[in-house]
Structure formats: C-alpha cells, structure tokens
Design a protein around this motif. Sequence first.
Motif, PDB file in Angstrom:
ATOM      1  N   ARG A   1       0.857   4.169  -2.977  1.00 15.86           N
ATOM      2  CA  ARG A   1       0.588   5.578  -2.681  1.00 15.86           C
ATOM      3  C   ARG A   1       1.776   6.454  -3.061  1.00 15.86           C
ATOM      4  O   ARG A   1       1.614   7.574  -3.580  1.00 15.86           O
ATOM      5  CB  ARG A   1       0.243   5.745  -1.200  1.00 15.86           C
ATOM      6  CG  ARG A   1      -1.082   5.097  -0.807  1.00 15.86           C
ATOM      7  CD  ARG A   1      -1.283   5.091   0.702  1.00 15.86           C
ATOM      8  NE  ARG A   1      -2.509   4.412   1.080  1.00 15.86           N
ATOM      9  CZ  ARG A   1      -3.695   4.999   1.197  1.00 15.86           C
ATOM     10  NH1 ARG A   1      -3.805   6.296   0.976  1.00 15.86           N
ATOM     11  NH2 ARG A   1      -4.764   4.314   1.546  1.00 15.86           N
TER      12      ARG A   1
ATOM     13  N   ILE B   1      -2.118  15.000  -1.960  1.00 19.53           N
ATOM     14  CA  ILE B   1      -1.296  13.805  -2.156  1.00 19.53           C
ATOM     15  C   ILE B   1      -0.493  13.480  -0.897  1.00 19.53           C
ATOM     16  O   ILE B   1      -0.203  12.308  -0.640  1.00 19.53           O
ATOM     17  CB  ILE B   1      -0.360  13.954  -3.381  1.00 19.53           C
ATOM     18  CG1 ILE B   1       0.546  15.181  -3.244  1.00 19.53           C
ATOM     19  CG2 ILE B   1      -1.148  13.998  -4.656  1.00 19.53           C
ATOM     20  CD1 ILE B   1       1.495  15.344  -4.416  1.00 19.53           C
TER      21      ILE B   1
ATOM     22  N   LYS C   1       0.836  -1.206   0.000  1.00 22.35           N
ATOM     23  CA  LYS C   1       0.000   0.000   0.000  1.00 22.35           C
ATOM     24  C   LYS C   1       0.869   1.253   0.000  1.00 22.35           C
ATOM     25  O   LYS C   1       0.572   2.224  -0.701  1.00 22.35           O
ATOM     26  CB  LYS C   1      -0.919   0.004   1.229  1.00 22.35           C
ATOM     27  CG  LYS C   1      -2.003  -1.062   1.212  1.00 22.35           C
ATOM     28  CD  LYS C   1      -2.892  -0.938   2.432  1.00 22.35           C
ATOM     29  CE  LYS C   1      -3.990  -1.991   2.432  1.00 22.35           C
ATOM     30  NZ  LYS C   1      -4.847  -1.889   3.634  1.00 22.35           N
ATOM     31  N   LYS C   2       1.950   1.221   0.777  1.00 21.03           N
ATOM     32  CA  LYS C   2       2.834   2.383   0.859  1.00 21.03           C
ATOM     33  C   LYS C   2       3.476   2.664  -0.498  1.00 21.03           C
ATOM     34  O   LYS C   2       3.558   3.818  -0.939  1.00 21.03           O
ATOM     35  CB  LYS C   2       3.914   2.136   1.916  1.00 21.03           C
ATOM     36  CG  LYS C   2       4.830   3.324   2.158  1.00 21.03           C
ATOM     37  CD  LYS C   2       5.880   3.021   3.202  1.00 21.03           C
ATOM     38  CE  LYS C   2       5.270   2.853   4.578  1.00 21.03           C
ATOM     39  NZ  LYS C   2       6.318   2.706   5.619  1.00 21.03           N
TER      40      LYS C   2
ATOM     41  N   SER D   1       1.842   9.457  -5.826  1.00 20.83           N
ATOM     42  CA  SER D   1       2.297  10.785  -5.413  1.00 20.83           C
ATOM     43  C   SER D   1       3.416  11.280  -6.327  1.00 20.83           C
ATOM     44  O   SER D   1       3.406  12.427  -6.779  1.00 20.83           O
ATOM     45  CB  SER D   1       2.783  10.732  -3.962  1.00 20.83           C
ATOM     46  OG  SER D   1       3.381  11.948  -3.588  1.00 20.83           O
TER      47      SER D   1
ATOM     48  N   MET E   1      -2.843  11.670   1.215  1.00 20.09           N
ATOM     49  CA  MET E   1      -3.064  10.345   0.650  1.00 20.09           C
ATOM     50  C   MET E   1      -1.945   9.373   1.056  1.00 20.09           C
ATOM     51  O   MET E   1      -2.177   8.180   1.225  1.00 20.09           O
ATOM     52  CB  MET E   1      -3.136  10.449  -0.867  1.00 20.09           C
ATOM     53  CG  MET E   1      -3.400   9.146  -1.585  1.00 20.09           C
ATOM     54  SD  MET E   1      -2.941   9.284  -3.318  1.00 20.09           S
ATOM     55  CE  MET E   1      -1.189   9.599  -3.190  1.00 20.09           C
ATOM     56  N   GLU E   2      -0.719   9.882   1.219  1.00 19.42           N
ATOM     57  CA  GLU E   2       0.393   9.031   1.622  1.00 19.42           C
ATOM     58  C   GLU E   2       0.276   8.560   3.077  1.00 19.42           C
ATOM     59  O   GLU E   2       0.972   7.633   3.475  1.00 19.42           O
ATOM     60  CB  GLU E   2       1.716   9.775   1.437  1.00 19.42           C
ATOM     61  CG  GLU E   2       2.075  10.033  -0.022  1.00 19.42           C
ATOM     62  CD  GLU E   2       3.363  10.817  -0.142  1.00 19.42           C
ATOM     63  OE1 GLU E   2       4.161  10.834   0.812  1.00 19.42           O
ATOM     64  OE2 GLU E   2       3.587  11.425  -1.205  1.00 19.42           O
TER      65      GLU E   2
END
Length: 834
Positions: free
Chosen positions: A392, A476, A388-389, A396, A479-480
Amino acid sequence: ISDTVFFRDGVRRIDFILSYLDDKDGEKKQERRREFEANLKKAGLELETEDKSDSDDLKTYFLKIHAPWEVLATYADVLKIKVPFKESDIPHGQDVPLEWLSRPFRLPEKVMRPQPDYFTSPFDKDKIDFFLIKNQDTFFPPSTRNRIVYYILSRCPYHKEDRKETDKKGIKRLLNNGTYTSAFPLHDCRYWERNTNEQCESERYHLYKNWARFLCFYKEQPLNLIRKYYGEKIGIYFAWLGFYTEMLFFAAVMGVICFTYGVLSYDDNLTSKEICDPSIGGSTVMCPLCDKKCSYWKLNSTCLSSWQSHLFDNEGTVFFAMFMGIWVTLFLEFWKRRQAQLEYEWDLVDFEEEQQQLQIRPEFETKCTDQRLNRITQEMEPYLPLPKKCGRFCLSGVTVLFWMLLIVACITGVIVYRLAVYAAFASIMKDSPTKKIHLVGSLITPQLATSVTASFINFIIIMILNFFYERVAIWITDMEIPKTHLEYENKLTMKMFLFQFVNYYSSCFYVAFFKGKFVGYPGNYTYMFGKYSRLRNEECDPGGCLIELTTQLVIVMTGKQVCGNIQEALLPNWWCSRKARKDQYSRWEQDHDLQNFSQLGLFYEYLEMVIQFGFITLFVASFPLAPLLALCNNILEVRVDAWKFTTQFRRPVAAKAHNIGAWQEILNVVAILSVVTNAFIMAFTSDMIPRLVYLYAYHPGSEATMSGYINNSLSVYDISQIPLLSIPICCLRYRDYRYPPGHQRQYSHTMQFWHILAAKLAFIIIMEHVVFVVKFFVAWLIPDVPSEVKARIKRERYLIQEYLHNYEVEKLKIQLSQSFIIEPKPGLLEKNVI
C-alpha cells in the motif's frame, strides 16, 4: 415546534441528532437502523424520534439522543476527561502597564472568561464526591457530552448478536451507505438571538455578536469561549491564526518601509535614467530575444520595467530579506510560548495523544482482520501485516510521484507557452505598439504580455490540479489504512503539502532560479529541447528577472486568496440562515439544513494559511508588500472563518488537541528554506550584486557612482556574423559579461563575470550564516515555555497531589470509623453482658 434543545419532557438535553429518510425500498436500511438503535439503548443512551410529518420537508425523520449521567460518568472515566475538583486560587497575570491603550480592542470579561479557573483531574467514577458536582445535568458541558456520545456512536455495531460481522460497526459506515443522512450535535440557539430557555447558555449568540461579525475585526478573539463551545482543536486553530495575523503586522510595517524607500529613491536611480536616456538607452540596439520573428530592439523600450524593478530591487530589499529570516524565527518561537500558555490554561499540559488522537480508528478495526497481542495492554488488537503495508505504501508513493511529475509537466508546458507566445507578441508589437494597441500603447511590451498571460494560465492550471489531487490524496490515504486519527491526519498533511508546495511554488522557482541563467550568447544560444526545437531559453530584461518574479508572485498569491475568500463567503446554502429567520422550525431542522463540518475541515484551513506563509517567506525578497497583502487577507480570513463556523456550519464534534500537529514541523522546514531561497534571490535574481561590484571595483572614475553601469553590463556582438540580417549598425548588445569580438578570448566570460559570481556566492554564505546564527541564538534565548507558566504548572501539580492525598486520608478515616462502629471490640461486648 419551539426552538428547544431538549426532549419533549423539557428535562433531558439533546446531545446528538441522527436523521434519515423513509425509503420505499429501504428494508436493509431499516434493519440496520433497528439493530443500531437497539445497541445504542443497550449502551445506555436514551432515544426519541421525531416523525417525518413534523418535519419541514415531510420526508426526514430525526432521532434525538440523550446520554444520562451513568453513561457520561462511565465514558468520562474511560476517556480520562479532566473535570474540576476545586476552584483555582492561583491569581491571574499581573496588570499590564498602559492597559487603557488596549481597552478598545478588548471584549467583556464574561465573554473572554466564560467560566472560572479550576484545578482539574481525570474523572474517576469511584471518586464522585471528590469532584465539584453541583448539578449532574450541567457538570459535563455540551461539548464534552457530544464528544462522549460520538465516541459511542463510532463504535456501536449494527449487526445482530448471533452474527460476528466485525465490519458492521460505527455511524460513519451507516452514513456512507445511506442508512442515516446526517449525524451532528445541536447548536444551543439561533445565532442572532438568545435561547428563551434559561438552562441554555446561548454561547452561539455570544460568539456571533462578539466574534463572527466583520465589524469586530479589530477586537481580540474570545478563545476561551471558542474552546468551550467548539473544543480545543478548533480553539487552537483560531489561536494560531490570530497570533500569526498579529505577527504579520510587524512584517507588513517593515515591508511598507522597504517599499517606501524604493519610492523615495526613485529619482536617484541612475541605472534607470541611463536606460531611459535617448542618448544612451535610445542609441543602444539589443540582440533579438527570439529567432526569426523577433527583431532587434532599443534598450529604452524597457524604461518602464526598469523603474518598476527599482521599487523592489534596491538596497532596502537586502535588509528586508534578512529581517524576514529573523522574523520567521521570532514568530515560531513566540508561538511555542503562546501554545504552552494555552496548554496550561486549557488543561492540556498532561494531555497525551493516546487519550484522543491515538485511539484506533474504527476503519482500521474494520478493515484489518489480522490480530496480534499488544505488548503493553496484553490484549489482542487488529494490525496490518508488513507485506500489505509495504504494498500500500509503494502504491501511495508512486501515485504522489506521478502527480508531482504531472505538475512539472504542466509547468514545462507553461514555459513552452512563454517561449512560443513571446515570439508571437514580439512580431505583433515590433512595428508600432501605439498603432496596434492604441489604448495601452507603449506600456505593453512582449515581456510583460508574456509574463502576465503565462502567470494567469499557470494559476488556472494550479486550481484545476488542486481540485483533482485533493480527492486523490484522500483516496490513497484511506487506502493506506492508518491506525490512528493522528497518523491519518499527518499522512494526509504531508501528501497534500508536498503536492501544494510543488504546485504553487514551482513557477516561482523557475522564474527566480532558472530563467535567464542558461541562455548562451549570440551565435551559440541554448535551446530548451535542442537546437532544432527553435525554442530559445528565455532571457531576463536588462534590469533583471526580479520584476517578473514579483508579477508571478502577486498573481498567484492574490489570485489564490481572492478565490479562497469568494468560495468561503459564497457558500451554496447561505439562504439557510435567512430561512431560519422567517420560519419558526425546530432547532434540529435548522441545523440539519446547514453545511456539514467534515473531519478534514480544519485541515484545509491550515493548508491555506501554510501555503500563504510560504509565499511571504520563500519569495518575500522579490515583493516586500507580500506581508501586507497577507495581513489584509488574514484580518478578513479570521472573521470569514468565524462567520462560517457560527452561522453556516453544523456544530462540529468537540475534539482535543494541544498543538497544531504536523503543521509545526512544516512551518519550521519552510522557515529554514526561506533563508536559502531569499539569499539566492538576492544573489542571482536581483541585480544588486552586479551593481555593487561595479560600484566598488569597476567604476572608471575616482568617485564611486553608478554612471556607466548599463554600458558595462552589456556585451558586444559583431553584426557581420549574421549575414541575413541587414541593419544600419555594426554591432548589437546583449546582457552578459563576455569579451568583445576581435579579442583573443572573444565571447568567453570576462574576469568581471567571475568576480561577480564570487561576490554572489560570498553574499549567499555570509547572509545565510548571519541569519542562521541570529535565528539559532534567538531560538536559544527564548524558552519554549514561559517561566511563569512552568511555575504555575508545578504549583498546580503540587496542590493537586496535596488535595488528592487529603481526600484519600479523609476517606480512609471515615471507612475506619464506620468499621469500628459496626464491629465493636470483643472485650467491651463481654463486659456489657456481665
């Protein structure tokens, strides 16, 4: 209602205010507020509500929050807040010689040092009697109290105990969904008058009187009072801004000296004299600067721009560029020393980021449902899985890259505008400028008109892109899902600065390093999008592109500063302070009507100053007066920011910080890059190196003078090779070093061109090495922490350990003596019975 900061009983101090509106269809909001306030009471906070009938607008409820001693002591222990346990016996610095000279710039001692110096230690609830607690109500200052209360508010849930809804937590979510309309700590008084209650320090009044008024622009800043009222994070910003402004004074003085040298040597500029001479410049016919629409032109039409260029492109500019490379090092090194001194004075020496900035953000705890074991604390904590990281992060990165390419596309559009509009201006003005533009006359040239209009268009594009990208960058970054506040700020800082760097500086980089470098020559010109586009690459004036870089820099830099100051000075709710003067309404209503100071408020202040720092370092060789403009702006900026904080903003929640964060590394990178850019500007944008090569290697006479330089720097083109152009001359001139027609190597570069190129490269290498050697030597010579501060830190640590040891020994003695009294020896008891 009186202007009070206490509950109705006049004893309990208001530490925080929450406001909300009574919506008719707000049953869910009422339920959230009920649960949230119930959980606040369970956490130990005391609440009191002001009904909407008592408010000025008859719509708003105000919830007053007070933290009693037990709550403050508990969370001060959790947050490891440093508190005093003994008044410091370490004397202040020695008297400064000629101190009387600085008296007009000083503030009263009670303003500069609002409280005595203490030895401090992290609060321990089990050692209450170790600390200097004279009054529990005033032991923790208001800034510490509101920080503790906000810590509780940001983690307090608003769901029922029987439901495990982990996302329903924190005041920030309640503000976002409209359950509460605002949350803020109170100012202690109106800014223009003291509070009538003697228990209130009226620090806001002292800040306005001695700091926020523009008439105090020449006074020092009350940094200790700023720190005490607003917290260390805001205090360190104003300390940095003030120090930066002080250091700008020396750069501004040297810039004025350099500019003055250009003015005084005005009459000795033989190059401009030859350009303006009717027998030299007036008889030199130049090649058209664009295809079809542009005609040939005489060299003396650039007379004015050549004189203007000399003001900034002279021998003094080389010295100033080297000076600025050393100045930026001195600024950064001396700031490190100043920062170390503030860390000592503000009890931040042992401050670790984990205490404040590295605490997990509530948003991270809410959005990350996965748990894992922390190896250090051995407790389960939320985390974001690597897939997931990475996803994202990639999204970004692509977004940031897209916006940077968008900026490049916009700059390319401006360049196309310059190429297309130059031809239009040239066709309008080629016949008779005085007939077409009567008021301005010969002062208007196609180059000047194109440069100025393109600079203004570029500035407008910059401001528009800024408006949109700020929101994209925050989106963004959210979002991270950064784990900590520090990580969030650092990520946003890098995104915003990278974008701003490209946005503000790309046009200056184009003029400095690309314009006029890839032109070609008559008969073989280089075109931007190929020959069929008919957009010929721009050429520089015979005096060089430096004056155009100066124009670009002045318009963008001053435009940004003027727009920024206008936006700050003309805040939309400036009338609130006037309303507060007329209507005697409550303290919480007065603060409620002020603007909210967001968590990113300081971020934009830093960003504005760092962008300015880039202007006065990266391109300062083209405009030595840039530090002077920055100095004038910053003198105003300090007081405008102070005025905003004191009169226009609600009181921000106090936060700790022991440095300026990621901005320090950004300043270091800009400082190193500035040496390279200024060396290249002096070598390739300025006309200094070609002039020096001519002076010492190619001057025909025995005496080294600049006479004949213009003729030497212009190449010849045979007009007969352009059959459609009928003019009564046999050849045209153009700016380059190429062999004339008829030569066996006609139109190829001469040996002088290669000598000049070698001299430029040699100058870059020498200047960079000299400046870098001096920079690193100065950085090595000046320690980051002053020796006096090091000695004081060691002395204080030693004394703290000694006092703690003595305290523990005395406490142990008391415990032993008490146990001896309670439990007497058995032999002694038997003797008494007999």
